[in-house]
Design an enzyme around this catalytic site. Structure first.
Site: not given
Lengths: 389, 389
Positions: A163, A232, A335, A368-369
């Site tokens: 990232s 968040r 992602d 993405h995680d």
């Protein structure tokens, strides 16, 4: 190995780095990419393993938006929750601490020990807040270079990150090609897409719209908790994928045990019902607020948006032609923040200008995680990359 | 044809429906899906064309979240900006006003003439605000049924809509199969994904976190403009696609002519720079605020989340088995809010229980918004569907 323990470290929160041996290094000033000198600069860092006499067995690990120097936890090396790349670091692991001196520093602009908007400006005696300068990924990398030199590193065997950490790894390879042996750029691209910038800006607007933000001049512990929690929530959606959210939450209602005591950022009662996915996002929002500074969020997410590897060069090709490191680009199938196709495209561009670039893709639904979850796939890819000369 | 012009219509804003002949119909009460009787209920509506003596040539058009009854503009029939499905409606067009009596009503919960949270509760003399009941897509459809009966319609030749309008069309087909000849469900699915619910909730939280929201009790014109603008920014991202945002904005800076006078919702200065995509989203946010009520946004977006076509039936199959209408499902290749694969899947489920369902896909990069943009593809698909017996 030169390690200078300057002072006990005050970090923004303590719950993240309990029992951690964290060091700091402070230097006077740093010329910034957008102009001006900024300083003093403190970087908080941790190291694992031992630097050899030649100073060439160091690995620099670079962290993502809300990360910290705590990539590894020697007390609990098998718990992925206590340190962000824990399972990848340690003796015999991809970042092998029995052979390498592994370094991870909190980035410039962060709030886990390094100089950031929450730090005290020595010229005013108050936190920098929004007087903190606009910083870039390149600035973070320049600061890291000062740190690794201070530590006696003559050449980095590897720089690796995901990232925003991947942006830093790429930037290391372009800015300091002579100092880096291998580079791992995970879930990062040459520059963010318009969509990703857009999400990022919505997140910042939610923070800045919170009246408790007060143009950034909030007292510690009295910041824009609501706005940061909503930011968040949105970020967590972009870090996952439609696929994984569907598998995990679908249209389920929350388990009462999990929703108990969890409130939405606005604290207004549920409209009709509460879905499990909403409850999860409330929890994640509240959780970040306890450990992260809102102004840091603004500056680091902006650095992510502003990043363009070609900035300051005549062209993308001119920037990529500087790479002499052996580079592994890692995309993630699902992602959508840093699309795999863009990571692959970048690897191809590097090869097109004669660079040594490989591309692999994590076959993961986790979005993405995945760069914080797919331990087996990452381990396999990194060990294979390590074996190559 | 029975059309009752009850009173001049007060809509939340007037700029959207200037020069429009809008009617209202008010009835005493409506039983709600989640319990209770609610009323009185007013629906604002417009019609084009003439109802035949048999009362069976009516087409009901159902609108999306921030839409209105103004689907068509007879004064400017060729301008897609002045009415939301303008190019599809008119003599010789897919919704052919020379043959059909075309109706579009503002939905229950809306703010363009129909009863919604901004309406005055006759029992208190104040706006309903958050005392407005939680409404569902089924409630909207039940209210529409009352309207079409009032207009003398015995059978709807067609119900058609996109997005939340597509949910309404599907709900019409399941709830009143005997009243509907053909149904067009565009960019809508059996139920939202977890990811879509998550985006929707972030949008609501930005509204409810705005101190000017005041638990919904804001005076007209003094609502949560900042929160609603941020919500709209996020929604606009979800209505488009990575592909189309990249084509349109990329990493361009805004044309100074376009950014002049455009401010972010928080009004805080740009952090380093402003990207064109950000400027565009600021503009869209500010634009919605001028024409839409924040509480309406909360209730309608929640109705979208809550929608599950199978609710109240033993299974999805049991619900779909009720369909006797000829149904056209239209997916959009690049839609990530209502993914094409889910629309296709729903059409297949209808066929699997013996229903007459077709599926076509708009080959568009424009994401969810394609149902408000791809006039040629939609026209072709609808004319083909019209020709079928």
């Amino acid at each position: 190995m030169v390690v200078q323990l300057e002072r006990p470290v005050e970090v923004y929160t303590t719950n993240l780095v309990s029992d951690t041996m964290m060091y700091t290094y402070t230097f006077d000033s740093l010329p910034l990419q957008r102009g001006g000198l900024f300083g003093p600069v403190t970087l908080a860092y941790e190291t694992w393993g031992t630097l050899n006499a030649e100073g060439d067995n160091a690995i620099l690990i670079t962290h993502a938006l809300t990360g910290s120097s705590h990539a590894h936890d020697v007390e609990r090396p098998d718990d992925p929750k206590v340190a962000w790349w824990n399972p990848l670091i340690g003796p015999g692991r991809p970042f092998d601490t029995s052979r390498y001196f592994v370094i991870c520093s909190n980035i410039l602009g962060g709030c886990a020990g390094s100089t950031g908007p929450a730090s005290i400006d020595p010229h005013t005696g108050r936190p920098y807040a929004m007087d903190f300068p606009v910083i870039t990924i390149r600035d973070m990398v320049h600061a890291q270079r000062r740190l690794v030199e201070h530590l006696g590193v003559r050449k980095l065997a590897m720089v690796a990150g995901g990232s925003i950490g991947g942006q830093q790894a790429l930037e290391w390879a372009v800015t300091y090609p002579e100092l880096v042996g291998k580079v791992v750029v995970m879930a990062a691209t040459a520059a963010l897409t318009a969509q990703a910038v857009a999400f990022s800006e919505v997140e910042r607007q939610t923070i800045m719209a919170d009246p408790r933000w007060q143009n950034g001049n909030y007292a510690p512990g009295e910041g824009p908790t609501t706005g940061l929690a909503i930011a968040r929530m949105l970020a967590m959606i972009t870090y996952q994928s439609e696929e994984t959210m569907e598998m995990r939450f679908g249209r389920n209602l929350p388990d009462p045990c999990r929703s108990d005591g969890v409130s939405s950022p606005s604290h207004y009662p549920d409209l009709g019902t509460r879905f499990d996915v909403e409850n999860y996002l409330y929890y994640q929002g509240a959780s970040l607020v306890r450990r992260f500074d809102a102004n840091s969020y603004l500056y680091i997410s902006r650095a992510m948006d502003l990043y363009d590897v070609s900035e300051g060069y005549p062209s993308l090709e001119a920037a990529l032609r500087r790479l002499t490191s052996k580079t592994l680009f890692v995309g993630i199938r699902s992602d959508f923040l840093f699309p795999a196709a863009h990571v692959r495209w970048l690897a191809e561009r590097v090869r097109a200008v004669g660079g040594d670039a490989q591309y692999i893709e994590l076959d993961s639904p986790h979005g993405h995680d995945a760069f914080l979850k797919e331990w087996d796939q990452m381990t396999a890819a990194l060990i294979d990359f390590n074996r190559q000369p």
